[in-house]
Design a protein around this motif. Structure first.
Motif, short mmCIF file in Angstrom:
data_model
loop_
_atom_site.label_atom_id
_atom_site.label_comp_id
_atom_site.label_asym_id
_atom_site.label_seq_id
_atom_site.Cartn_x
_atom_site.Cartn_y
_atom_site.Cartn_z
N ASP A 348 0.82 -1.21 0.00
CA ASP A 348 0.00 0.00 0.00
C ASP A 348 0.86 1.26 0.00
OD1 ASP A 348 -2.54 -1.07 -0.19
OD2 ASP A 348 -2.85 -1.22 1.96
N ALA A 349 2.00 1.21 0.68
CA ALA A 349 2.90 2.36 0.67
C ALA A 349 3.55 2.54 -0.70
CB ALA A 349 3.98 2.19 1.74
N TYR A 350 3.86 1.43 -1.35
CA TYR A 350 4.48 1.48 -2.68
C TYR A 350 3.48 1.89 -3.75
CZ TYR A 350 7.26 0.00 -6.71
OH TYR A 350 7.95 -0.03 -7.89
N ALA A 351 2.23 1.44 -3.64
CA ALA A 351 1.16 1.79 -4.60
C ALA A 351 1.58 1.49 -6.03
CB ALA A 351 0.74 3.25 -4.43
N ALA A 352 1.80 0.22 -6.32
CA ALA A 352 2.35 -0.19 -7.59
C ALA A 352 1.39 0.01 -8.75
CB ALA A 352 2.74 -1.67 -7.53
N GLU A 353 1.95 0.26 -9.91
CA GLU A 353 1.17 0.26 -11.14
C GLU A 353 0.52 -1.12 -11.34
OE1 GLU A 353 1.87 0.97 -15.95
OE2 GLU A 353 3.56 0.40 -14.67
N HIS A 354 1.35 -2.18 -11.28
CA HIS A 354 0.86 -3.56 -11.35
C HIS A 354 1.26 -4.26 -10.06
CE1 HIS A 354 2.24 -2.42 -15.51
NE2 HIS A 354 1.01 -2.78 -15.80
N ALA A 372 -3.23 0.28 -5.64
CA ALA A 372 -2.59 -0.36 -6.79
C ALA A 372 -3.35 0.08 -8.03
CB ALA A 372 -2.61 -1.88 -6.67
N GLY A 373 -2.61 0.19 -9.14
CA GLY A 373 -3.27 0.51 -10.39
C GLY A 373 -4.14 -0.63 -10.85
N ALA A 374 -3.59 -1.85 -10.79
CA ALA A 374 -4.34 -3.07 -11.11
C ALA A 374 -3.75 -4.19 -10.27
CB ALA A 374 -4.26 -3.41 -12.59
N HIS A 394 -4.39 -1.36 -19.60
CA HIS A 394 -3.01 -1.36 -19.14
C HIS A 394 -2.42 0.05 -18.99
CE1 HIS A 394 -1.03 -1.67 -23.44
NE2 HIS A 394 -1.23 -0.41 -23.09
N VAL A 395 -3.21 1.08 -19.21
CA VAL A 395 -2.74 2.45 -18.96
C VAL A 395 -3.07 2.77 -17.51
CG1 VAL A 395 -2.86 4.87 -19.66
CG2 VAL A 395 -3.17 3.06 -21.36
N LEU A 396 -2.05 2.70 -16.65
CA LEU A 396 -2.25 2.70 -15.20
C LEU A 396 -1.33 3.72 -14.52
CD1 LEU A 396 -2.22 -1.19 -14.83
CD2 LEU A 396 -4.24 0.28 -14.62
N PRO A 397 -1.71 4.17 -13.32
CA PRO A 397 -0.87 5.16 -12.60
C PRO A 397 0.43 4.55 -12.12
CG PRO A 397 -2.71 4.43 -11.23
CD PRO A 397 -2.94 3.85 -12.59
N THR A 398 1.50 5.33 -12.20
CA THR A 398 2.84 4.88 -11.81
C THR A 398 3.40 5.77 -10.70
OG1 THR A 398 3.90 6.27 -13.49
CG2 THR A 398 3.31 4.02 -14.14
N SER A 399 4.58 5.40 -10.22
CA SER A 399 5.37 6.22 -9.29
C SER A 399 4.62 6.54 -8.00
CB SER A 399 5.81 7.52 -9.97
OG SER A 399 6.49 7.25 -11.17
N GLY A 400 3.79 5.62 -7.54
CA GLY A 400 3.06 5.82 -6.30
C GLY A 400 1.76 6.57 -6.44
N THR A 401 1.43 7.04 -7.64
CA THR A 401 0.21 7.82 -7.82
C THR A 401 -1.05 6.96 -7.77
OG1 THR A 401 0.35 7.70 -10.24
CG2 THR A 401 1.41 9.58 -9.17
N ALA A 402 -0.90 5.62 -7.74
CA ALA A 402 -2.07 4.75 -7.58
C ALA A 402 -2.72 4.94 -6.21
CB ALA A 402 -1.68 3.29 -7.78
#
Length: 458
Positions: A348-354, A372-374, A394-402
């Motif tokens: 949850d802290a990392y909030a990964a894209e995948h 998570a993005g997905a 597959h167009v998902l938030p990156t860099s913790g923005t999820a």
């Protein structure tokens, strides 16, 4: 993205420097967890911003002349107009490998079914007799979709951007992708074929920040090919220059996100199969030397076994040097945790894209994830499935923005319009409250606008 020279045997003897971050025995706040998880070192965007501002200025002031100069400088092609002829789009589809066409058609079918199921319904709420407030979902009129070139060809990005826009009911869709010298200055034919399958006829051979500028501000033009009309929303991934351009035009147009380099996190326990974990880490690392691949586990034995698998699998993968660079970068590594609860907190802290879940009772664990993005659940839901044929986007938030944003979906192309419909009696019932609040805010004209309707003005 930056390319890297590669050879089939480049990594046969090279160890995989997949670092370890050991969080076991530590009670950490969210702030501390976010600081501890692997992240890419932030690059300065100052140089990129200055260059992008110059590109935007040139496109706005000199239109197609500037686009032709940029195509020559960055892509090595000569252009008079970037519009791709309809014949080229149809020829690309006719010449498409039948297996690739079948794969695209299946991907489109699944993505369309999921996207059509996402469209929210309109809402009518009757607050009193004669007092109805509605929320109607209305598609934007026109969108511009960007599909990058670079280290790979991305027809899947055409599908992921176009399908939800169509499902939203967008009536005008334009697509841009960089011109390719080896294809007579047109975008890659597989990109054109994907556009043809989706019925997209307005395609431009424009790359990078200049494509974003063209969509945001439009380009004046006359003659048969005409202008590039401005759009309402711009979507699609790209390099740092594309992301910077999207940030700079945000407000002039809507954007999906400033997507960064791809990332995967895998939450796994001792039940996970090391070969699957390693293969999935590699699958995202092959995108780019700066791609992030992160394993979060409470099993030191699994971490060791995954490292052994990485050494074997990286040696035989096509883009071995690129993968090695990604896996050994500061954005990648193993995070060791005490238990599943701490692993979920790290994810949850990392909030990964995948985010892949490879644990016992993976569906239940997936249900506990917030950021998570997905989320990909179990051994048979790899990220590769989501990249192409899951039906998800597959167009998902990156860099913790999820932690605060969503992946591309139908609502990206919709606006919620509120409709207020009160009759005389319904307004009269709340008129006193309106007057009281307008007086409290020292805006008496607001109250007068109600009083005058009942002959009480002034």
């Amino acid at each position: 993205m930056t390319n890297s020279p590669e050879s089939p045997t480049a990594s046969l003897a090279a160890p995989v420097d997949f670092r370890t971050i050991d969080l076991r025995g530590r009670h950490m706040s969210l702030l501390e967890l976010r600081a501890a998880v692997p992240r890419a070192r932030h690059e300065t965007t100052a140089d990129a911003e200055a260059k992008v501002l110059d590109i935007i200025k040139g496109v706005r002031e000199r239109g197609f002349e500037a686009l032709a100069e940029l195509a020559s400088r960055f892509d090595g092609v000569e252009q008079t107009h970037p519009r791709v002829p309809a014949t080229a789009i149809q020829n690309a589809l006719q010449n498409l490998d039948p297996d690739v066409r079948a794969a695209m058609e299946e991907s489109i079918s699944r993505a369309r079914r999921f996207a059509e199921g996402q469209r929210p319904g309109n809402v009518d709420v009757e607050l009193a007799d004669g007092a109805v407030v509605s929320q109607n979902w209305v598609p934007v009129a026109r969108v511009g979709l960007y599909v990058p070139g670079g280290l790979a060809v991305y027809p899947s990005s055409v599908i992921m951007n176009v399908v939800p826009a169509l499902a939203a009911g967008v009536s005008s869709i334009a697509l841009a992708s960089p011109p390719q010298k080896e294809f007579d200055g047109l975008p890659h034919p597989t990109i054109l074929a994907a556009a043809a399958l989706l019925g997209i006829e307005e395609v431009y051979a424009i790359g990078g920040a200049q494509a974003i500028a063209s969509f945001a501000y439009g380009v004046e033009g006359e003659g048969e090919l005409g202008p590039i009309e401005p759009v309402d929303v711009v979507t699609g991934p790209g390099n740092i220059f594309v992301a910077t351009a999207k940030r700079l035009v945000k407000g002039v147009v809507g954007i999906d996100s400033e997507a960064g380099t791809t990332e995967i996190a895998i939450l796994a326990d001792a039940n996970a199969k090391p070969a699957l974990v390693a293969a999935d880490l590699i699958s995202q690392a092959e995108h780019d030397p700066k791609a992030a691949s992160v394993l979060v586990t409470d099993s030191e034995e699994l971490a060791y076994a995954v490292r052994s698998e990485l050494a074997l699998q990286v040696a035989s993968t096509k883009h071995s040097i690129r993968v090695l660079q990604a896996l050994s970068g500061p954005q990648s590594g193993v995070v060791l945790v005490d238990n599943l609860n701490q692993g979920i907190a790290v994810c949850d802290a990392y909030a990964a894209e995948h985010l892949e879940i490879m644990t016992a009772d993976a569906p239940a664990v997936a249900g506990r994830i917030r950021n998570a993005g997905a989320i990909f659940v179990g051994d048979y839901s790899p990220v590769s499935l989501g990249d192409y044929c899951a039906g998800s986007n597959h167009v998902l938030p990156t860099s913790g923005t999820a932690a605060f944003s969503s992946g591309l979906n139908v609502t990206t192309f919709l606006r919620a319009v509120q409709v207020i419909n009160y009759d005389r009696k319904a307004l009269e019932e709340v008129s006193g409250h309106i007057v009281s609040l307008s007086d409290a805010e020292d805006l008496p004209g607001h109250g007068d606008a109600v009083r005058i309707r009942f002959g009480e003005h002034g």
